[in-house]
Design an enzyme around this catalytic site. Sequence first.
Site, mmCIF file in Angstrom:
data_model
loop_
_atom_site.group_PDB
_atom_site.id
_atom_site.type_symbol
_atom_site.label_atom_id
_atom_site.label_comp_id
_atom_site.label_asym_id
_atom_site.label_seq_id
_atom_site.Cartn_x
_atom_site.Cartn_y
_atom_site.Cartn_z
ATOM 1 N N LYS A 189 0.833 -1.206 0.000
ATOM 2 C CA LYS A 189 0.000 0.000 0.000
ATOM 3 C C LYS A 189 0.864 1.251 0.000
ATOM 4 O O LYS A 189 1.898 1.305 0.670
ATOM 5 C CB LYS A 189 -0.910 -0.040 1.228
ATOM 6 C CG LYS A 189 -1.965 1.040 1.301
ATOM 7 C CD LYS A 189 -2.817 0.812 2.545
ATOM 8 C CE LYS A 189 -3.942 1.812 2.669
ATOM 9 N NZ LYS A 189 -4.762 1.551 3.891
ATOM 10 N N SER A 266 -9.418 1.268 2.853
ATOM 11 C CA SER A 266 -8.644 2.104 1.943
ATOM 12 C C SER A 266 -7.518 1.355 1.211
ATOM 13 O O SER A 266 -6.873 1.912 0.344
ATOM 14 C CB SER A 266 -8.036 3.280 2.722
ATOM 15 O OG SER A 266 -7.160 2.811 3.738
ATOM 16 N N SER A 290 -9.580 -1.157 6.893
ATOM 17 C CA SER A 290 -8.978 -0.861 5.586
ATOM 18 C C SER A 290 -8.279 -2.029 4.913
ATOM 19 O O SER A 290 -7.963 -1.957 3.727
ATOM 20 C CB SER A 290 -7.997 0.313 5.712
ATOM 21 O OG SER A 290 -8.697 1.497 5.966
#
Length: 562
Positions: A189, A266, A290
């Site tokens: 990420k 996310s 997330s």
Amino acid sequence: MGVHLQLCPHTLAHKHLFSLYLQWNPRLSGFTLRLAAHLANTAFGQLFLVPLIMRINNFTILRYLDISEDPTFLPVVAEEGKSDLSKSSNDSEILCKLLDMRSRSTNLAFNFRGIQDYLNCYQSGEVTPLQVAKNILAVLEDPERSSLHLRAISQWDREEIIKMAECSTARYRHQKPLSFLDGIPVCLKEEIKVAPYYHRSGTEYLGTKPETEDATVTRKIRTAGAIIIGVSNMHELGTGTTGCNPNRYHNTARNPYNPQHFTGGSSSGSAAAVASGLCPFALGTDGGGSVRIPASFCGIVGLKGTFGRISAYGCHPLSYSTVSLGPLCTSVADAALVYSILAGPDPLYQYGLCQPKPSLSEIITPDLKGLKMGIDWTFFKACNDEILVNCQKAVEFLKSFGASVIEVSLPEIEEIRVAHVICILSEMRDFLQPDFNNHFHQMANRQRTRPRAVLQETFANVNCLITQGTACCAPEIQSSDLLSGCSDVQTTLQTMRYMQLANLTGIPALVVPIGYTVSGLPISLQIMAKWWDEALLFRIGLKLEKFHDTIAKPAIYYDILG
């Protein structure tokens, strides 16, 4: 009164806080983010708009509680009564058994390519890591394939990828791989530092220069010999649960099962990369679901470790007390393998220094006899009907292995939701703009003490808690979302409903896919255990995977091994 729309640095902080405020706010969702951010930075906003948002979203509920407990600012819990690990099997032996089980476990028409599939090809010489790297680059660089708008990987570097792949290929040629992850493609990420990429966290303005150092997890992955194929897309600053990101560097990642639906956020790009076959595992961060939300929406496994279990050194400190790192994988076995390499204390990360030794002892068992699963049925049923039916069947399936269900009560769920939101927003503002008032922050952390105490009592009577992964499936993308972002309070509430308890209290949680809706969107079940007991999550997850007897092939899928 004139409205000046130029965003100043002070307003940029409010912009990202408001993006989350608006998602929780049904009345104000018509405001453009730009206008709302400006208004929040005016006297009008401070006197009227922000208080209105707080009332509508029930943020003032904590004012009416008599909270006598001291605040818990960090959800670090000492290990309790752990059995002697000296008698347990060697973890490397357990991992070998896990990988072997996965390689022999399915005769399905379709199955995701997992870590063992890559290892089999490398060890036999059928495919090399260098060939895998070239296959991945062909997908990333092919304009026709890019037109599918998967948008999973936001940054990649051909030379870096080839260099890592060549080194891994040479090691296999000499039969000296570094670990089970040698040659395995992975993405991280964008919130996690990976040299030489920009550390943007989904924004346009952070990370103006390429990184020169790695986060701790990045370093561990490099040391294990994995091939980092780039950094993955994410919802801007992690302030949303859809993965919608109209920024020029990112654009919105698409759900491989249906490109017209969101991935969840996310850690949106990480989930899309794994579910589409670009890599068998990826890393994400989980401050409010997330990792688990996108894993649920994309039909893969997602782990949020105990707070502090996996070092967050080298990540943007968006919310230092709620965020845990974890892998997104194609199977529970792969999640256990990646966890075994990443977990452990890091002298650079103070919150995990006193953790017990990670262990995979006793995760491979023939049954679940004696296991007590705690379920709050009122909470459990607060979801989409189709999800509820599938999850009830999955619970019955776990009972067929000898587990029992104990009804529990999880009090103050609404207060937990509000406390989590206040904590995460306060800490994000602290990161974005140091001068903030922590009045509500302190009250929220007093509330954090209460569910932690309740959970300690609950885990004295049950081994785990069971909920759905999310209360809804992946929402559909509207054309306006791709241009200006999206704000949908109902979607936010439904996606985060079962997530916040684990983030606020720091307990570990695992989501495992259990089926699909009639329209083909994935459904997941969540297992939560007491602090530091990830091994129990894997043990139950391995059984739960057997309920999932048919794996649907995603609409976008790349068979990197050919």
